[in-house]
Design a protein around this motif. Structure first.
Motif, short mmCIF file in Angstrom:
data_model
loop_
_atom_site.label_atom_id
_atom_site.label_comp_id
_atom_site.label_asym_id
_atom_site.label_seq_id
_atom_site.Cartn_x
_atom_site.Cartn_y
_atom_site.Cartn_z
N SER A 66 0.83 -1.22 0.00
CA SER A 66 0.00 0.00 0.00
C SER A 66 0.86 1.27 0.00
CB SER A 66 -0.96 0.00 1.19
OG SER A 66 -0.25 0.09 2.41
N ARG A 67 1.99 1.24 0.67
CA ARG A 67 2.90 2.38 0.65
C ARG A 67 3.48 2.57 -0.75
NH1 ARG A 67 5.33 4.72 5.15
NH2 ARG A 67 4.53 2.94 6.27
N PHE A 68 3.82 1.47 -1.41
CA PHE A 68 4.34 1.54 -2.78
C PHE A 68 3.30 2.15 -3.73
CE2 PHE A 68 4.77 -0.50 -6.97
CZ PHE A 68 6.03 -0.01 -7.34
N LEU A 69 2.04 1.82 -3.52
CA LEU A 69 0.97 2.32 -4.37
C LEU A 69 0.54 3.75 -4.01
CD1 LEU A 69 -1.23 -0.90 -4.60
CD2 LEU A 69 0.33 0.02 -6.33
N GLY A 70 1.14 4.32 -2.97
CA GLY A 70 0.84 5.69 -2.59
C GLY A 70 -0.25 5.86 -1.55
N TYR A 71 -0.69 4.77 -0.95
CA TYR A 71 -1.73 4.81 0.08
C TYR A 71 -1.21 4.10 1.33
CZ TYR A 71 -4.67 5.91 -3.91
OH TYR A 71 -5.19 6.48 -5.02
N PRO A 72 -0.34 4.76 2.09
CA PRO A 72 0.27 4.08 3.25
C PRO A 72 -0.77 3.66 4.29
CG PRO A 72 0.86 6.41 3.22
CD PRO A 72 0.09 6.15 1.97
N ALA A 73 -0.56 2.48 4.82
CA ALA A 73 -1.43 1.94 5.87
C ALA A 73 -0.60 1.83 7.15
CB ALA A 73 -1.99 0.59 5.46
N ASN A 74 -0.43 2.96 7.82
CA ASN A 74 0.39 2.98 9.03
C ASN A 74 -0.20 2.12 10.14
OD1 ASN A 74 2.19 4.69 7.78
ND2 ASN A 74 1.13 6.54 8.49
N TRP A 75 -1.50 1.98 10.16
CA TRP A 75 -2.16 1.18 11.17
C TRP A 75 -1.69 -0.28 11.11
CZ3 TRP A 75 -4.81 -2.96 9.41
CH2 TRP A 75 -5.20 -2.95 8.07
N ALA A 76 -1.38 -0.75 9.89
CA ALA A 76 -0.97 -2.15 9.73
C ALA A 76 0.35 -2.42 10.44
CB ALA A 76 -0.86 -2.49 8.24
N VAL A 77 1.25 -1.45 10.40
CA VAL A 77 2.54 -1.62 11.09
C VAL A 77 2.31 -1.65 12.60
CG1 VAL A 77 4.78 -0.55 11.53
CG2 VAL A 77 3.83 -0.55 9.22
N ASP A 78 1.44 -0.77 13.11
CA ASP A 78 1.16 -0.75 14.55
C ASP A 78 0.55 -2.06 15.03
OD1 ASP A 78 2.10 1.86 14.72
OD2 ASP A 78 0.11 2.75 14.43
N ILE A 79 -0.42 -2.57 14.29
CA ILE A 79 -1.05 -3.84 14.67
C ILE A 79 -0.05 -4.98 14.57
CG2 ILE A 79 -2.86 -5.50 14.05
CD1 ILE A 79 -3.94 -2.98 15.38
N SER A 80 0.78 -4.96 13.54
CA SER A 80 1.76 -6.04 13.39
C SER A 80 2.78 -6.03 14.52
CB SER A 80 2.46 -5.97 12.03
OG SER A 80 3.26 -4.82 11.94
N LEU A 81 3.15 -4.86 15.01
CA LEU A 81 4.08 -4.79 16.15
C LEU A 81 3.45 -5.36 17.42
CD1 LEU A 81 5.73 -1.30 15.60
CD2 LEU A 81 6.78 -3.54 15.32
N ILE A 82 2.17 -5.08 17.61
CA ILE A 82 1.47 -5.63 18.78
C ILE A 82 1.43 -7.16 18.69
CG2 ILE A 82 -0.78 -5.79 19.93
CD1 ILE A 82 -1.24 -2.85 19.04
#
Length: 191
Positions: A66-82
């Motif tokens: 999604s970041r590559f396509l220009g629509y970053p999903a920052n929430w996904a990184v936060d959930i993955s860290l949890i």
């Protein structure tokens, strides 16, 4: 009480464990139930650890795409860290249960069996002390992080992440105590 026992019985049957007493085991009925309960807990831990790790991988991959396509999903990184925090502690307990932790016993193996058993018991006591410290510290850190928020989530407390520490410590403490008791019983049977 019978309702709880019925629930435990259904959970055990769901994971493919029957509750018939084995005549080969010289255990009391309570010991057998504890063994079955520990077997279920182990299977649940292993399943949850696998799911959390898989979802972590999927979310990180999704975030990168999604970041590559220009629509970053920052929430996904936060959930993955949890999820990764929880899967790490669960995996540590599964490895400890399966005796797959690294062990350096080059010098201990050269000692007499009686001394080896003593060293093993001392090691278990040190691990139990560390697990207790880790549990207490984890509860403190979870409580102290209750007002801090996770990344972009305004309603999600960082305590959710920090809670993985006391949960992991409690699982490791349970496994360590079981190993210590097993070592003591083995010592009594050898005498």
């Amino acid at each position: 009480m019978s309702m709880i026992a019925g629930g435990v019985r259904l959970a055990l049957q769901h994971f493919g464990l029957d509750l018939k007493l084995c005549s080969a085991l010289n255990s009391s009925k309570e010991d057998l139930y504890m063994k079955k309960l520990n077997a279920v807990l182990y299977k649940v831990e292993k399943f949850i650890g696998k799911i959390f790790l898989a979802v972590t991988s999927i979310l990180i991959f999704y975030s990168a795409i999604s970041r590559f396509l220009g629509y970053p999903a920052n929430w996904a990184v936060d959930i993955s860290l949890i999820l990764f925090a929880y899967s790490a502690f669960i995996a540590a307990d599964v490895a400890w249960t399966e005796d797959k932790m690294m062990r350096v016993d080059l010098f201990v193996k050269k000692l007499p069996e009686r001394i080896q058993a003593l060293v093993q018991r001392i090691n278990y006591l040190l691990i139990i002390a560390f697990d207790i410290y880790f549990l207490v510290w984890g509860i403190y850190i979870t409580y102290s992080m209750r007002f801090r928020k996770v990344g972009g989530f305004h309603n999600l407390s960082y305590s959710i992440v920090a809670l993985s520490v006391p949960i992991g410590a409690a699982l490791l403490l349970r496994t360590s105590i079981m190993k210590f008791v097993k070592e003591l019983r083995k010592g009594r049977n050898n005498k």
